[in-house]
Design a protein around this motif. Structure first.
Motif, PDB file in Angstrom:
ATOM      1  N   VAL A   6       0.837  -1.206   0.000  1.00  0.00           N
ATOM      2  CA  VAL A   6       0.000   0.000   0.000  1.00  0.00           C
ATOM      3  C   VAL A   6       0.871   1.256   0.000  1.00  0.00           C
ATOM      4  O   VAL A   6       0.484   2.301  -0.550  1.00  0.00           O
ATOM      5  CB  VAL A   6      -0.953  -0.009   1.208  1.00  0.00           C
ATOM      6  N   LEU A   7       2.072   1.170   0.597  1.00  0.00           N
ATOM      7  CA  LEU A   7       2.970   2.324   0.647  1.00  0.00           C
ATOM      8  C   LEU A   7       3.437   2.737  -0.734  1.00  0.00           C
ATOM      9  O   LEU A   7       3.844   3.884  -0.943  1.00  0.00           O
ATOM     10  CB  LEU A   7       4.186   2.005   1.525  1.00  0.00           C
ATOM     11  N   MET A   8       3.398   1.822  -1.696  1.00  0.00           N
ATOM     12  CA  MET A   8       3.876   2.124  -3.041  1.00  0.00           C
ATOM     13  C   MET A   8       2.779   2.652  -3.959  1.00  0.00           C
ATOM     14  O   MET A   8       3.034   2.949  -5.123  1.00  0.00           O
ATOM     15  CB  MET A   8       4.508   0.871  -3.661  1.00  0.00           C
ATOM     16  N   VAL A   9       1.558   2.759  -3.452  1.00  0.00           N
ATOM     17  CA  VAL A   9       0.434   3.238  -4.252  1.00  0.00           C
ATOM     18  C   VAL A   9       0.178   4.711  -3.926  1.00  0.00           C
ATOM     19  O   VAL A   9      -0.137   5.036  -2.779  1.00  0.00           O
ATOM     20  CB  VAL A   9      -0.837   2.419  -3.976  1.00  0.00           C
ATOM     21  N   PRO A  10       0.321   5.631  -4.882  1.00  0.00           N
ATOM     22  CA  PRO A  10       0.052   7.051  -4.607  1.00  0.00           C
ATOM     23  C   PRO A  10      -1.403   7.267  -4.203  1.00  0.00           C
ATOM     24  O   PRO A  10      -2.314   6.579  -4.699  1.00  0.00           O
ATOM     25  CB  PRO A  10       0.354   7.733  -5.956  1.00  0.00           C
ATOM     26  N   MET A  11      -1.609   8.203  -3.319  1.00  0.00           N
ATOM     27  CA  MET A  11      -2.960   8.469  -2.821  1.00  0.00           C
ATOM     28  C   MET A  11      -3.904   8.893  -3.943  1.00  0.00           C
ATOM     29  O   MET A  11      -5.096   8.593  -3.920  1.00  0.00           O
ATOM     30  CB  MET A  11      -2.892   9.566  -1.747  1.00  0.00           C
ATOM     31  N   GLN A  12      -3.367   9.604  -4.960  1.00  0.00           N
ATOM     32  CA  GLN A  12      -4.214  10.096  -6.035  1.00  0.00           C
ATOM     33  C   GLN A  12      -4.885   8.969  -6.811  1.00  0.00           C
ATOM     34  O   GLN A  12      -5.960   9.144  -7.376  1.00  0.00           O
ATOM     35  CB  GLN A  12      -3.386  10.960  -6.999  1.00  0.00           C
ATOM     36  N   ILE A  13      -4.242   7.782  -6.829  1.00  0.00           N
ATOM     37  CA  ILE A  13      -4.796   6.663  -7.580  1.00  0.00           C
ATOM     38  C   ILE A  13      -6.043   6.099  -6.903  1.00  0.00           C
ATOM     39  O   ILE A  13      -7.011   5.704  -7.573  1.00  0.00           O
ATOM     40  CB  ILE A  13      -3.724   5.565  -7.758  1.00  0.00           C
ATOM     41  N   GLY A  58      -8.287   7.634   7.897  1.00  0.00           N
ATOM     42  CA  GLY A  58      -6.944   7.939   8.367  1.00  0.00           C
ATOM     43  C   GLY A  58      -6.575   7.266   9.677  1.00  0.00           C
ATOM     44  O   GLY A  58      -5.519   7.560  10.253  1.00  0.00           O
ATOM     45  N   MET A  59      -7.419   6.346  10.158  1.00  0.00           N
ATOM     46  CA  MET A  59      -7.156   5.705  11.442  1.00  0.00           C
ATOM     47  C   MET A  59      -6.263   4.471  11.323  1.00  0.00           C
ATOM     48  O   MET A  59      -6.013   3.799  12.325  1.00  0.00           O
ATOM     49  CB  MET A  59      -8.490   5.309  12.103  1.00  0.00           C
ATOM     50  N   PHE A  60      -5.816   4.176  10.131  1.00  0.00           N
ATOM     51  CA  PHE A  60      -4.924   3.037   9.929  1.00  0.00           C
ATOM     52  C   PHE A  60      -3.961   3.377   8.807  1.00  0.00           C
ATOM     53  O   PHE A  60      -4.331   4.051   7.847  1.00  0.00           O
ATOM     54  CB  PHE A  60      -5.719   1.777   9.571  1.00  0.00           C
ATOM     55  N   SER A  61      -2.711   2.926   8.933  1.00  0.00           N
ATOM     56  CA  SER A  61      -1.724   3.171   7.883  1.00  0.00           C
ATOM     57  C   SER A  61      -0.725   2.026   7.843  1.00  0.00           C
ATOM     58  O   SER A  61      -0.362   1.464   8.890  1.00  0.00           O
ATOM     59  CB  SER A  61      -0.993   4.496   8.114  1.00  0.00           C
ATOM     60  N   ALA A  62      -0.290   1.685   6.635  1.00  0.00           N
ATOM     61  CA  ALA A  62       0.722   0.635   6.472  1.00  0.00           C
ATOM     62  C   ALA A  62       2.049   1.065   7.087  1.00  0.00           C
ATOM     63  O   ALA A  62       2.768   0.242   7.661  1.00  0.00           O
ATOM     64  CB  ALA A  62       0.898   0.325   4.991  1.00  0.00           C
ATOM     65  N   PHE A  63       2.355   2.355   6.994  1.00  0.00           N
ATOM     66  CA  PHE A  63       3.596   2.847   7.597  1.00  0.00           C
ATOM     67  C   PHE A  63       3.586   2.654   9.104  1.00  0.00           C
ATOM     68  O   PHE A  63       4.592   2.266   9.710  1.00  0.00           O
ATOM     69  CB  PHE A  63       3.799   4.321   7.251  1.00  0.00           C
ATOM     70  N   GLY A  64       2.455   2.919   9.742  1.00  0.00           N
ATOM     71  CA  GLY A  64       2.367   2.748  11.189  1.00  0.00           C
ATOM     72  C   GLY A  64       2.557   1.297  11.601  1.00  0.00           C
ATOM     73  O   GLY A  64       3.226   1.011  12.601  1.00  0.00           O
ATOM     74  N   VAL A  65       1.976   0.371  10.823  1.00  0.00           N
ATOM     75  CA  VAL A  65       2.148  -1.054  11.115  1.00  0.00           C
ATOM     76  C   VAL A  65       3.615  -1.453  10.983  1.00  0.00           C
ATOM     77  O   VAL A  65       4.170  -2.155  11.831  1.00  0.00           O
ATOM     78  CB  VAL A  65       1.267  -1.905  10.180  1.00  0.00           C
ATOM     79  N   PHE A  66       4.248  -1.000   9.912  1.00  0.00           N
ATOM     80  CA  PHE A  66       5.658  -1.334   9.693  1.00  0.00           C
ATOM     81  C   PHE A  66       6.541  -0.756  10.791  1.00  0.00           C
ATOM     82  O   PHE A  66       7.423  -1.453  11.329  1.00  0.00           O
ATOM     83  CB  PHE A  66       6.106  -0.801   8.334  1.00  0.00           C
ATOM     84  N   LEU A  67       6.322   0.499  11.143  1.00  0.00           N
ATOM     85  CA  LEU A  67       7.142   1.154  12.160  1.00  0.00           C
ATOM     86  C   LEU A  67       7.040   0.434  13.504  1.00  0.00           C
ATOM     87  O   LEU A  67       8.059   0.120  14.140  1.00  0.00           O
ATOM     88  CB  LEU A  67       6.711   2.613  12.308  1.00  0.00           C
TER      89      LEU A  67
END
Length: 270
Positions: free
Chosen positions: A109-116, A141-150
């Motif tokens: 999901v981190l590699m997919v631009p938000m605009q898409i 906005g209550m979940f993010s792949a970056f937060g899970v990875f971090l």
């Protein structure tokens, strides 16, 4: 010694490059409209117009925008700290079929631009009837792949012997998460919280698309109201930008040690 001075010189030049736009914003916010538009440009205002900041509150509903932005930021931040930590705990401590595959999918999901994904998300929220509501601003906005990875990286660095000792003492699986993992991952939680607050406070595209009324408008969208089609009142625009920046500056000054330590510890996790 010469090498040390060279490093400091490069850092000073970089700091000047980063700070100059902010100083220019502050100085422009204290100028008159004519002085801000004149050529050749002047660095310092001839007359320091502090009333520009009062005119901002008279021109737009700044307090409502502050409240909306604060509410959305708190909602997103609390959601990410809870949901991302639970997901990260599952990926770091639990064994289940397809764990690595699911984790790779989450990271993709981190590699997919938000605009898409903006249009599909808009369609989903339209079907839910959430357009121009705080649900549309907070829930996605209550979940993010970056937060899970971090957080997963932090959890992997906590010795599993602590889990085993807690299990022997009769601690449940959720108790290990609540009493062992979270207290030992405080720097990571603070770092994620700061990142989420910054991203939410400065978010522009999502609130612009998802809201239509003054009641749900956030600071970033409200400030854009000063940008006219033919002319822009740059002193008021810069004054409103300074007002929106102050809370983030205060937060960074108070929490910069936690942010730096959190990033540093995350960098050495396996």
């Amino acid at each position: 010694m010469n090498k040390k001075w060279l490093i400091h010189l490069v850092l000073i030049i970089g700091a000047v490059i980063m700070v100059t736009p902010f100083l220019w914003m502050v100085l422009t916010s204290l100028k008159s409209f004519g002085e801000a538009m004149q050529v050749p440009i002047t660095i310092f205002p001839e007359e320091w117009l502090v009333e520009n900041y009062l005119d901002v509150f008279a021109s737009i509903d700044m307090m409502r925008y502050y409240f909306n932005t604060l509410m959305v930021t708190l909602g997103r931040t609390l959601g990410q700290l809870i949901l991302c930590s639970l997901a990260a705990f599952a990926f770091a401590r639990m064994d289940f079929p397809g764990k690595n595959v699911i984790f790779i999918v989450v990271l993709s999901v981190l590699m997919v631009p938000m605009q898409i994904i903006l249009i599909p998300n808009y369609g989903i929220l339209t079907s839910l009837g959430w357009i121009d509501t705080f649900y549309a601003l907070i829930v996605p906005g209550m979940f993010s792949a970056f937060g899970v990875f971090l957080l997963r990286q932090f959890f992997l660095g906590i010795p599993k012997e602590l889990d085993e000792a807690a299990t022997i003492d009769g601690c449940s699986f959720f108790g290990i998460y609540w009493r062992i993992i979270l207290p030992n991952a405080t720097p990571g939680l603070i770092a994620l919280g700061i990142f989420t607050v910054l991203a939410s406070w400065n978010d522009f595209l999502w609130p612009l698309v998802m809201t239509n009324s003054e009641e749900t408008r956030m600071l970033s969208v409200g400030i854009a109201a000063f940008q006219g089609q033919y002319s822009t009142d740059y002193p008021l625009l810069m004054a409103s930008a300074v007002l929106s920046t102050i809370p983030m500056l205060i937060m960074f000054v108070l929490l910069q040690k936690h942010l730096v330590s959190g990033i540093a510890l995350q960098g050495v996790r396996r």
